[in-house]
Design a protein around this motif. Structure first.
Motif, mmCIF file in Angstrom:
data_model
loop_
_atom_site.group_PDB
_atom_site.id
_atom_site.type_symbol
_atom_site.label_atom_id
_atom_site.label_comp_id
_atom_site.label_asym_id
_atom_site.label_seq_id
_atom_site.Cartn_x
_atom_site.Cartn_y
_atom_site.Cartn_z
ATOM 1 N N UNK A 1 -58.356 9.349 10.914
ATOM 2 C CA UNK A 1 -57.910 8.195 10.120
ATOM 3 C C UNK A 1 -56.818 7.425 10.855
ATOM 4 N N UNK A 2 -55.900 8.160 11.504
ATOM 5 C CA UNK A 2 -54.808 7.502 12.235
ATOM 6 C C UNK A 2 -55.361 6.713 13.422
ATOM 7 N N UNK A 3 -56.279 7.339 14.172
ATOM 8 C CA UNK A 3 -56.883 6.652 15.320
ATOM 9 C C UNK A 3 -57.689 5.448 14.859
ATOM 10 N N UNK A 4 -58.346 5.606 13.733
ATOM 11 C CA UNK A 4 -59.167 4.535 13.177
ATOM 12 C C UNK A 4 -58.282 3.332 12.828
ATOM 13 N N UNK A 5 -57.161 3.608 12.148
ATOM 14 C CA UNK A 5 -56.225 2.533 11.780
ATOM 15 C C UNK A 5 -55.711 1.819 13.020
ATOM 16 N N UNK A 6 -55.374 2.636 14.011
ATOM 17 C CA UNK A 6 -54.833 2.071 15.247
ATOM 18 C C UNK A 6 -55.846 1.125 15.894
ATOM 19 N N UNK A 7 -57.096 1.578 15.970
ATOM 20 C CA UNK A 7 -58.153 0.773 16.600
ATOM 21 C C UNK A 7 -58.421 -0.497 15.791
ATOM 22 N N UNK A 8 -58.474 -0.339 14.472
ATOM 23 C CA UNK A 8 -58.766 -1.489 13.602
ATOM 24 C C UNK A 8 -57.627 -2.518 13.684
ATOM 25 N N UNK A 9 -56.391 -2.027 13.829
ATOM 26 C CA UNK A 9 -55.259 -2.951 13.942
ATOM 27 C C UNK A 9 -55.237 -3.670 15.285
ATOM 28 N N UNK A 10 -55.762 -2.993 16.286
ATOM 29 C CA UNK A 10 -55.743 -3.557 17.640
ATOM 30 C C UNK A 10 -56.817 -4.639 17.807
ATOM 31 N N UNK A 11 -57.922 -4.459 17.089
ATOM 32 C CA UNK A 11 -59.088 -5.325 17.282
ATOM 33 C C UNK A 11 -58.803 -6.832 17.147
ATOM 34 N N UNK A 12 -58.091 -7.267 16.085
ATOM 35 C CA UNK A 12 -57.866 -8.719 15.959
ATOM 36 C C UNK A 12 -57.118 -9.321 17.153
ATOM 37 N N UNK A 13 -56.204 -8.536 17.735
ATOM 38 C CA UNK A 13 -55.446 -9.028 18.888
ATOM 39 C C UNK A 13 -56.399 -9.226 20.085
ATOM 40 N N UNK A 14 -57.343 -8.320 20.238
ATOM 41 C CA UNK A 14 -58.301 -8.424 21.341
ATOM 42 C C UNK A 14 -59.253 -9.601 21.120
ATOM 43 N N UNK A 15 -59.674 -9.769 19.872
ATOM 44 C CA UNK A 15 -60.580 -10.883 19.549
ATOM 45 C C UNK A 15 -59.862 -12.209 19.805
ATOM 46 N N UNK A 16 -58.593 -12.299 19.354
ATOM 47 C CA UNK A 16 -57.820 -13.536 19.548
ATOM 48 C C UNK A 16 -57.590 -13.788 21.036
ATOM 49 N N UNK A 17 -57.297 -12.728 21.782
ATOM 50 C CA UNK A 17 -57.074 -12.852 23.232
ATOM 51 C C UNK A 17 -58.320 -13.363 23.931
ATOM 52 N N UNK A 18 -59.461 -12.839 23.524
ATOM 53 C CA UNK A 18 -60.730 -13.271 24.102
ATOM 54 C C UNK A 18 -60.966 -14.747 23.799
ATOM 55 N N UNK A 19 -60.741 -15.135 22.539
ATOM 56 C CA UNK A 19 -60.985 -16.532 22.130
ATOM 57 C C UNK A 19 -60.106 -17.488 22.910
ATOM 58 N N UNK A 20 -58.843 -17.100 23.080
ATOM 59 C CA UNK A 20 -57.901 -17.983 23.776
ATOM 60 C C UNK A 20 -58.324 -18.144 25.247
ATOM 61 N N UNK A 21 -58.626 -17.014 25.895
ATOM 62 C CA UNK A 21 -59.052 -17.071 27.297
ATOM 63 C C UNK A 21 -60.343 -17.874 27.430
ATOM 64 N N UNK A 22 -61.227 -17.702 26.441
ATOM 65 C CA UNK A 22 -62.507 -18.418 26.451
ATOM 66 C C UNK A 22 -62.278 -19.930 26.348
#
Ligand code: ZN
Length: 235
Positions: free
Chosen positions: A122-143
């Motif tokens: 559950x802790x790892x899951x939360x961590x990954x889920x919290x990280x995802x939006x930052x990666x998506x936003x980073x991808x969009x900006x670079x794109x």
């Protein structure tokens, strides 16, 4: 001499290749690829954790069923013990009861292990889920940034393509095929001038004078036997 339209066409290919190479070196092109890979990793990780959580839930359900079954058996044995008077039978039933209690302790240990792992998941899951939006936003900006860089060179790329289409009409078909074959192999430039009468203007290696002269006489260019480029004689 090689047709001047062919040489101009080659020049434009070289320019276009350079534009593409520079775009790939663009910081945002690199970032976009990195973000994409990180996002994929993160999503894969979430899927993996999800599958593990489902597996743990199934294990837990099974363990709970086992506990319930053992409890039923213990209750049953307890009732029987109450009705027994014979010492041997009593000892036997006590032994059976203890076996069940041992099994119960094992299952309970298993349940604690499942719950502990569940918390970690559950802790790892939360961590990954919290990280995802930052990666998506980073991808969009670079794109977006990269698309901007692509849009900047677009007019010149279009110009090159139009001019090449124009030149293509007057380029000798055989010559163009020779060019394409070498160019598709990634060798640039394809047409290079002859140097010092026998030297390839691409790889600088020397070829036998007789070979050079014979080929120049028959088709006005020489294929370099070292690098495969097409050597022509400048007038
Ligand atoms: Zn060569």
């Amino acid at each position: 001499m090689i047709q001047k339209e062919m040489l101009e066409y080659q020049q434009l290919d070289i320019e276009q290749n350079r534009i593409e190479r520079e775009l790939k070196k663009n910081e945002n092109y690199v970032k976009r690829r990195q973000f994409k890979a990180a996002r994929q990793d993160c999503e894969d990780n979430i899927a993996r954790l999800d599958a593990r959580a489902a597996d743990l839930r199934a294990q837990l359900a099974l363990a709970e069923q086992t506990v319930s079954r053992i409890n039923d058996v213990i209750e049953e044995h307890s009732k029987e013990v109450d009705t027994l008077e014979d010492v041997d039978e009593l000892n036997y039933m006590n032994k059976k009861l203890n076996e069940q209690l041992t099994e119960l302790a094992n299952v309970e240990r298993d349940i604690r292990r499942i719950l502990r792992e569940g918390e970690e998941i559950a802790a790892s899951f939360d961590e990954a889920v919290n990280k995802l939006p930052r990666l998506v936003a980073g991808y969009r900006k670079a794109d977006e940034e990269f698309n901007r860089a692509t849009a900047e060179v677009k007019p010149r790329v279009n110009e090159i393509r139009n001019r090449q289409a124009e030149l293509r009409k007057s380029i000798d078909e055989n010559l163009f095929n020779v060019y394409k074959k070498v160019a598709d192999g990634g060798l640039y430039p394809v047409f290079v001038p002859l140097q010092d009468g026998t030297r390839c203007g691409g790889c600088r290696m020397e070829m036998p004078k007789a070979v050079v002269e014979a080929q120049l006489a028959s088709k006005n260019y020489v294929k370099c036997e070292h690098c495969g480029r097409i050597i022509f004689k400048q007038e």
